[in-house]
Design a protein around this motif. Structure first.
Motif, PDB file in Angstrom:
ATOM      1  N   LYS A  72       0.591  -1.121   0.131  1.00 16.54           N
ATOM      2  CA  LYS A  72      -0.246  -0.086   0.056  1.00 16.54           C
ATOM      3  C   LYS A  72       0.880   1.196  -0.139  1.00 16.54           C
ATOM      4  N   PHE A  73       1.733   1.384   0.566  1.00 16.54           N
ATOM      5  CA  PHE A  73       2.614   2.573   0.913  1.00 16.54           C
ATOM      6  C   PHE A  73       3.942   2.477   0.251  1.00 16.54           C
ATOM      7  N   GLY A  74       4.490   1.477  -0.038  1.00  9.07           N
ATOM      8  CA  GLY A  74       5.678   1.267  -1.106  1.00  9.07           C
ATOM      9  C   GLY A  74       6.860   1.122  -0.030  1.00  9.07           C
ATOM     10  N   GLY A  77       9.603   3.929   4.287  1.00  5.77           N
ATOM     11  CA  GLY A  77      10.115   5.336   3.982  1.00  5.77           C
ATOM     12  C   GLY A  77       8.896   6.332   3.633  1.00  5.77           C
ATOM     13  N   THR A  78       7.875   5.643   2.888  1.00  2.00           N
ATOM     14  CA  THR A  78       6.747   6.411   2.601  1.00  2.00           C
ATOM     15  C   THR A  78       5.531   6.090   3.291  1.00  2.00           C
ATOM     16  N   SER A  79       5.556   5.351   4.383  1.00  2.00           N
ATOM     17  CA  SER A  79       4.679   5.139   5.271  1.00  2.00           C
ATOM     18  C   SER A  79       4.184   6.282   6.288  1.00  2.00           C
ATOM     19  N   PRO A  80       3.005   6.554   6.478  1.00  2.00           N
ATOM     20  CA  PRO A  80       2.550   7.494   7.415  1.00  2.00           C
ATOM     21  C   PRO A  80       3.092   7.180   9.059  1.00  2.00           C
ATOM     22  N   HIS A  84       4.141   3.641  11.370  1.00  2.00           N
ATOM     23  CA  HIS A  84       5.353   3.558  12.241  1.00  2.00           C
ATOM     24  C   HIS A  84       5.007   3.388  13.630  1.00  2.00           C
TER      25      HIS A  84
END
Length: 153
Positions: A72-74, A77-80, A84
């Protein structure tokens, strides 16, 4: 993605819901009604039935969590931020569970086998405290999971 989220949510419900039931319902009832030999034996047998489900939940939470992070987020590093937070707190919960399983639970079973009821009770107290901590963390993770995507920072 629907398979991943379904397995992820069911795993969290089984683990956190089981801790909630154990801590808020079974613990006070057992403490009020049972003497230490029966109480610690009840908990040993309860954990023997619950912990295999927790192992399954831990594996599924890791697999489905990272599956969703990458699909979903790739990636991380690109996760909201809320992802995290869930990831970090989930890893803490898993570390606490591993400690419970391999240390106080193992020692409690050994004390019960030796009929050393004070030691079994002491180990049960350690488990109770750690399950309480994990329950609080688990409830926070659920709050973050259900509302995190809607928080704008």
């Amino acid at each position: 993605m629907s398979i991943a989220i379904t397995l992820h949510v069911l795993s969290a419900v089984i683990w956190v819901g089981g801790m909630f039931f154990a801590y808020m319902a079974l613990r006070p009832a057992a403490a009020a009604l049972l003497e230490p030999p029966l109480r610690t034996t009840l908990w040993r047998d309860t954990f023997n039935r619950f912990f295999p489900w927790v192992w399954i939940a831990v594996v599924l939470l890791l697999v489905t969590g990272y599956w969703m992070i990458f699909a979903k987020f790739g990636g991380m590093g690109t996760s909201p931020l809320y992802v995290h937070v869930m990831n970090g707190l989930g890893l803490v919960m898993m570390a606490i569970y591993l400690h419970v399983f391999f240390a106080p639970f193992r020692r409690m079973k050994q004390a019960i086998a030796e009929e050393n009821w004070p030691e079994a009770g002491r180990r049960l107290g350690q488990i109770r405290m750690l399950v309480g901590v994990n329950l609080i963390i688990g409830l926070v993770v659920i709050a973050v999971a259900s509302g995190g995507a809607y928080v704008v920072i």
